[in-house]
Design an enzyme around this catalytic site. Structure first.
Site, PDB file in Angstrom:
ATOM      1  N   HIS A  52       0.475  -0.961   0.087  1.00 51.97           N
ATOM      2  CA  HIS A  52       0.134   0.214   0.483  1.00 51.97           C
ATOM      3  C   HIS A  52       0.892   2.021   0.014  1.00 51.97           C
ATOM      4  O   HIS A  52       2.206   1.487   0.132  1.00 51.97           O
ATOM      5  CB  HIS A  52      -1.199   0.025   1.240  1.00 51.97           C
ATOM      6  CG  HIS A  52      -0.278  -0.538   2.744  1.00 51.97           C
ATOM      7  ND1 HIS A  52       0.173   1.228   2.971  1.00 51.97           N
ATOM      8  CD2 HIS A  52       0.295  -1.532   3.229  1.00 51.97           C
ATOM      9  CE1 HIS A  52       1.348   0.190   4.173  1.00 51.97           C
ATOM     10  NE2 HIS A  52       0.218  -1.086   4.460  1.00 51.97           N
TER      11      HIS A  52
HETATM   12  P1  TYD Z   1      -2.068  -3.951   7.172  1.00 52.51           P
HETATM   13  O1  TYD Z   1      -2.765  -2.515   6.345  1.00 52.51           O
HETATM   14  O2  TYD Z   1      -2.784  -4.513   6.236  1.00 52.51           O
HETATM   15  O3  TYD Z   1      -1.111  -4.454   7.248  1.00 52.51           O
HETATM   16  P2  TYD Z   1       0.326  -4.486   6.686  1.00 52.51           P
HETATM   17  O4  TYD Z   1       0.478  -2.875   6.805  1.00 52.51           O
HETATM   18  O5  TYD Z   1       1.281  -4.733   7.736  1.00 52.51           O
HETATM   19  O6  TYD Z   1      -0.280  -5.287   5.596  1.00 52.51           O
HETATM   20  O7  TYD Z   1      -3.338  -3.938   8.424  1.00 52.51           O
HETATM   21  C1  TYD Z   1      -4.001  -4.768   8.868  1.00 52.51           C
HETATM   22  C2  TYD Z   1      -5.407  -4.840   9.686  1.00 52.51           C
HETATM   23  O8  TYD Z   1      -4.829  -4.183  11.487  1.00 52.51           O
HETATM   24  C3  TYD Z   1      -6.406  -4.121   8.613  1.00 52.51           C
HETATM   25  O9  TYD Z   1      -7.155  -4.409   8.948  1.00 52.51           O
HETATM   26  C4  TYD Z   1      -6.059  -2.779   9.441  1.00 52.51           C
HETATM   27  C5  TYD Z   1      -5.530  -3.064  11.121  1.00 52.51           C
HETATM   28  N1  TYD Z   1      -4.561  -1.854  11.262  1.00 52.51           N
HETATM   29  C6  TYD Z   1      -5.545  -0.731  12.480  1.00 52.51           C
HETATM   30  O10 TYD Z   1      -6.271  -1.404  12.519  1.00 52.51           O
HETATM   31  N2  TYD Z   1      -4.508  -0.538  12.688  1.00 52.51           N
HETATM   32  C7  TYD Z   1      -3.330  -0.285  12.408  1.00 52.51           C
HETATM   33  O11 TYD Z   1      -2.632   1.391  13.262  1.00 52.51           O
HETATM   34  C8  TYD Z   1      -2.989  -0.789  11.396  1.00 52.51           C
HETATM   35  C9  TYD Z   1      -1.270  -0.273  10.878  1.00 52.51           C
HETATM   36  C10 TYD Z   1      -3.289  -1.735  11.343  1.00 52.51           C
END
Ligand code: TYD
Length: 134
Positions: A52
């Site tokens: 992302h």
């Molecule tokens: P995601 O963005 O997929 O993680 P990564 O960047 O490691 O790929 O996030 C996984 C899940 O966690 C998604 O449902 C969003 C949630 N999340 C939060 O609720 N708060 C946060 O601060 C973060 C980073 C993620």
């Protein structure tokens, strides 16, 4: 925004016979106010994280244990950076697509973020990200 704006930051490291200590102060060692921290751990072998970009968020990524790779992509060029030192952070600016992979077993990825969690700040679709750059 270009990946040239992303950079490795060497953090303070206090060494003594009891072990090492590293600290990070907002606006001092990272060029933003720290609003949130999160960390990835128990990452299964072969797993990929990230995938992302952010409109507004800036962050510092630190391999506080183990190692992993961060792929940075600004839509023009890509760069792969291995993080494997607890006293070196990778500053990632706004509008950079990032992917994290090659996690060694036991790795911990600490992230310091400039904003609170806001799903609206994310590009989770690569072509949408590229479109927004134009
Ligand atoms: P995601 O963005 O997929 O993680 P990564 O960047 O490691 O790929 O996030 C996984 C899940 O966690 C998604 O449902 C969003 C949630 N999340 C939060 O609720 N708060 C946060 O601060 C973060 C980073 C993620």
């Amino acid at each position: 925004m270009s990946i040239e704006n992303c950079k490795l930051i060497t953090l303070p490291k206090i060494e003594d016979h009891r072990g090492n200590l590293t600290f990070i102060e907002a606006n001092e060692h990272v060029p933003f106010p720290i609003k949130r921290t999160y960390y990835l751990y128990d990452v299964p072998s072969g797993s990929e994280r990230g995938g992302h970009a952010h409109r507004e968020l800036e962050q510092l990524i630190v391999a506080v244990a183990g190692s992993f790779d961060v792929l940075l992509d600004d839509g023009n060029q890509e760069k792969r950076i291995t993080l494997n030192r607890p006293y070196i952070g990778l500053y990632v600016s706004t509008m950079i697509w990032r992917e994290l992979d090659n996690f060694a077993s036991g790795s911990v990825c600490l992230v310091l973020a400039s904003t609170h969690y806001d799903e609206g700040d994310y590009f989770r679709d690569y072509s949408e990200f590229l479109g927004a750059l134009k």
